[in-house]
Design an enzyme around this catalytic site. Structure first.
Site, mmCIF file in Angstrom:
data_model
loop_
_atom_site.group_PDB
_atom_site.id
_atom_site.type_symbol
_atom_site.label_atom_id
_atom_site.label_comp_id
_atom_site.label_asym_id
_atom_site.label_seq_id
_atom_site.Cartn_x
_atom_site.Cartn_y
_atom_site.Cartn_z
ATOM 1 N N ASP A 64 47.791 34.750 36.030
ATOM 2 C CA ASP A 64 48.467 33.659 36.732
ATOM 3 C C ASP A 64 49.525 33.002 35.854
ATOM 4 O O ASP A 64 49.597 33.244 34.638
ATOM 5 C CB ASP A 64 47.441 32.594 37.149
ATOM 6 C CG ASP A 64 46.540 33.062 38.279
ATOM 7 O OD1 ASP A 64 46.922 33.984 39.015
ATOM 8 O OD2 ASP A 64 45.444 32.482 38.424
ATOM 9 N N TYR A 125 38.516 38.124 28.139
ATOM 10 C CA TYR A 125 39.377 36.951 28.025
ATOM 11 C C TYR A 125 38.798 35.984 26.991
ATOM 12 O O TYR A 125 37.592 35.976 26.726
ATOM 13 C CB TYR A 125 39.466 36.206 29.362
ATOM 14 C CG TYR A 125 40.371 36.831 30.392
ATOM 15 C CD1 TYR A 125 41.690 36.403 30.548
ATOM 16 C CD2 TYR A 125 39.916 37.838 31.225
ATOM 17 C CE1 TYR A 125 42.510 36.962 31.507
ATOM 18 C CE2 TYR A 125 40.729 38.408 32.189
ATOM 19 C CZ TYR A 125 42.031 37.954 32.323
ATOM 20 O OH TYR A 125 42.855 38.527 33.274
#
EC number: 5.4.99.12
Length: 285
Positions: A64, A125
């Site tokens: 994003d 992540y």
């Protein structure tokens, strides 16, 4: 769906990183917004002198706006003559053409069956946050979230352990029509460094939209004492969005690494990843 490359083309794997601060995410968008995909495809078209032909990238994980990547992976199918002509100098030419907030580190012909997205077996992540009363080091302000309550990392880890495994993460995802929210969360752990930065490592076979940032939002509520360690697990079990679970800001999030199986298993993994999953005993549709 086949991962066979069209005759006359070569599938090329790209390893890359970027600072997501000034990007509107990975994927190209209407309206001329600046994206990572757009920048790389434009640079590739320019350095290969493709004159109006865009070779589209497929990426391991679409990030994003504001999210960073250190170990992103993508692939592109290029005509064999173009690859033969340019591949020895392509990396350096891209370095000269790309903006400074995105780098391609490696370009190589991909093994048979490789698909950057569907062949991946996990994505890892890191989310970085600090509870330092003075705030965030100005040099790290685009990569670390400031949380202005003291955080109990042990309590956060206790809560995190209850979320591991294969579950329907609908409570922590932004629902997309026709997409499953079943994921296998392989690792969720937090460590506070000597610099006061808490790094959450989050690894799963795949992630649905907003999943990492929602999980971190729930753990922060535990860490600062607003909820008990059992609460994130109860939210997960309820299977619906809870207004108390905040999607934390994107700038603390970095895609660190993407994992792939051995070359001979790539095609099988790609086929498996395309199958829509259900949990044992779950009804269809």
């Amino acid at each position: 769906m086949s991962d066979e490359v069209e005759p006359g083309f070569v599938r090329v794997r790209l390893d890359l990183s970027y600072d997501g601060t000034d990007f509107s995410g990975w994927a190209k968008q209407a309206g001329g917004r600046r994206t990572v995909q757009g920048e790389i495809e434009d640079a590739l078209r320019t350095v290969t002198r493709s004159h109006g032909t865009t070779y589209e990238l497929t990426v391991a994980g679409r990030t994003d706006a504001g999210v960073h990547a250190r170990g992103q992976v993508a692939h592109v199918d290029l005509p064999e003559p173009l690859w033969r002509e340019h591949h020895e100098k392509l990396l350096k030419r891209l370095a000269g053409r790309l903006p400074r907030d995105v780098r391609v580190w490696a370009l190589r012909e991909a093994p048979s069956g490789f698909n950057a997205r569907f062949s991946a077996i996990w994505r890892r992540y890191a989310y970085r946050v600090t509870d330092n009363p003075g705030g965030v080091d100005p040099l790290l302000r685009n990569h670390v979230l400031w949380h202005d309550w003291p955080l109990d990392v042990d309590a956060m880890n206790e809560a995190a352990a209850r979320l591991l495994g294969e579950h329907d993460f609908a409570a922590y995802c932004k629902k997309r029509e026709g997409a499953t929210t079943i994921r296998t969360l392989q690792e969720l752990s937090l460590v506070k460094g000597d610099d006061g930065i808490i790094t959450a490592t989050v690894r799963a076979d795949a992630f649905c939209h907003n999943m990492v940032r929602s999980l971190i939002g729930a753990l922060l509520f535990v860490g600062d004492g607003h909820r008990g360690a059992e609460w994130p697990g109860k939210v997960l079990a309820a299977g619906v969005r809870d207004s108390a679970v905040h999607v934390v800001r994107p700038h603390g999030l970095t895609l660190e690494e993407v994992g792939y199986p051995a070359d001979e298993l790539l095609a099988a993994r790609s086929r498996e990843a395309r199958n829509k999953r259900t949990l044992p005993g779950a009804g269809c549709c």
